[in-house]
Write an enzyme that holds these catalytic residues in place. Structure first.
Site, PDB file in Angstrom:
ATOM      1  N   ASP A  98       0.857  -1.039   0.071  1.00 13.73           N
ATOM      2  CA  ASP A  98      -0.085   0.012   0.019  1.00 13.73           C
ATOM      3  C   ASP A  98       0.847   1.235   0.033  1.00 13.73           C
ATOM      4  OD1 ASP A  98      -2.223   1.862   0.358  1.00 13.73           O
ATOM      5  OD2 ASP A  98      -2.580   1.602   2.448  1.00 13.73           O
ATOM      6  N   ASP A 274      -2.136   5.717  -6.107  1.00 10.44           N
ATOM      7  CA  ASP A 274      -2.142   5.046  -4.981  1.00 10.44           C
ATOM      8  C   ASP A 274      -2.409   3.409  -5.593  1.00 10.44           C
ATOM      9  OD1 ASP A 274      -3.024   3.765  -2.582  1.00 10.44           O
ATOM     10  OD2 ASP A 274      -4.989   4.333  -2.837  1.00 10.44           O
TER      11      ASP A 274
END
Length: 402
Positions: A98, A274
């Protein structure tokens, strides 16, 4: 984190195809030298909800509201994982990769303490859109592979966490500022990237990310620490500074504009890149223009735009202009992989667009998210040393596998 990940109802589609390690590997300890690579696997979520658009959007809205993350990782259809070792001898854990969060943590019921595990006496808490992850803060040895070993890495041991069935925790690769206030007895904690650099394992605090489309024959990926893997790109890496516009500036935020064909639909504005978001999101006013241009109609089952075969044949490319360089997202790159339609509750043969609305109009300081569906077409470089993000074309930029 901007946590929102997804797998879907096909465990048989679990596609671990791993990448090999860099040939320049040296045994630990090593001096700062050439980059080293960590293998990744793409997973299809067999536990989460099918509505990825709603899940991702909740994540974005939580971020815009000031939360450090958004929703549970169980709510995405596809995500990338890495196996990392913690302790000595290391126990290996499967963690979510992440770039939208920065704390690394392991579930308490999975964590195996060894002689190198040190309880700092601090408590950690990271707020996500669906709830907090809470537990004790440890330091321990973290092993990515024989080239990438970190001493005294801060590790949260979560006594309360999101569902994440089949996963053991999260590997946070976002900016260190996102850790501020997350641990009770310190202002911020060094990320894994910080420590790899400070301990001399890598010569620059740079992370290269390579994904392959889930619909390709090789739906895998890799992280390269200390640089990027030139063999994975087909052109030069072009860089853009981290945006100064908040709240995107607190993440891997950049400025970009977007055109559909020759029509500008989003003026240059700030948003983020992201790995933890599945789709591509644009401000609602830009999305309205996109929907009108494509002729897509809202599909309640998937919360995505659906188009006909004839409309797909007429689809124009999207052009993302970032730092003066234009990146083409082809018509095929704008549709969900048809072989995975069941994973999102779609119909066999249906054509669904992977561009969706953030749910808020432009001007929020967080007007787009370039998620996995963008990153599977372009190599990305997250450069902490020079406060910039880079992109390059790959063999999959113009693929037609979807």
């Amino acid at each position: 984190m901007v946590s929102s990940r997804s797998l879907s109802s096909l465990l048989a589609l679990l596609a671990p195809a791993f990448f090999s390690l860099s040939a320049s590997a040296l045994p630990h300890p090593r001096t700062a030298s050439s980059p080293a690579t960590l293998k990744l696997a793409v997973r299809i979520n067999s536990y989460g909800i099918k509505n990825i658009a709603a899940a991702d959007r909740a994540r974005i809205q939580a971020r815009q509201a000031g939360a450090s993350s958004s929703i549970s990782v169980t709510n995405d259809v596809m995500f990338y994982t890495a196996d990392i070792g913690v302790g000595s001898p290391p126990t290996y854990y499967t963690v979510l990769v992440d770039t939208g969060s920065s704390n690394t943590w392991i579930k308490a019921n999975a964590y195996e303490k060894t002689a190198t595990s040190h309880d700092t006496g601090g408590m950690f808490s990271v707020a996500y859109g669906s709830g907090d992850v809470v537990g004790e803060e440890y330091t321990d040895i973290v092993t990515f592979n024989s080239d990438l070993v970190i001493d005294n890495q801060s590790i949260g041991v979560a006594s309360r966490s999101l569902g994440m069935e089949g996963l053991d925790g999260i590997l946070g690769l976002g900016p260190v500022d996102l850790t501020q206030g997350t641990v009770s007895n310190t202002y911020e904690v060094a990320t894994v990237m910080d420590n790899l650099y400070k301990q001399g394992t890598i010569s620059s605090e740079v992370l290269g990310v390579f994904f392959a489309p889930a619909s390709s024959d090789d739906s895998s990926g890799e992280l390269t620490f200390g640089g990027y893997n030139a063999s994975k790109i087909t052109g030069d890496v072009s860089y853009v500074p981290i945006t100064s516009t908040s709240p995107a500036s607190g993440y891997w935020g950049i400025n970009q504009s977007i055109s559909y064909g020759s029509t500008l639909i989003l003026d240059e504005t700030a948003g983020i890149v992201d790995t933890g978001t599945t789709l591509i999101y644009i401000a609602s006013d830009a999305f309205d223009k996109y929907q009108s241009a494509t002729g897509g109609t809202f599909d309640e089952a998937t919360d995505l735009l659906k188009i006909s075969s004839d409309q797909y044949d007429q689809l124009s490319s999207l052009y993302f202009t970032i730092g003066g360089v234009t990146y083409e997202l082809t018509p095929n790159a704008q549709i969900w992989p048809r072989s995975l339609n069941n994973a999102i509750g779609g119909t066999t043969g249906g054509i669904y667009l992977i561009v969706s609305s953030t749910g808020s109009s432009s001007g929020s300081g967080d007007d787009f998210t370039n998620g996995y569906c963008f990153l599977e077409r372009f190599y990305s470089v997250f450069d902490t040393t020079n406060s910039q993000v880079g992109f390059a074309t790959t063999e999959y930029t113009y693929a037609t596998t979807n």
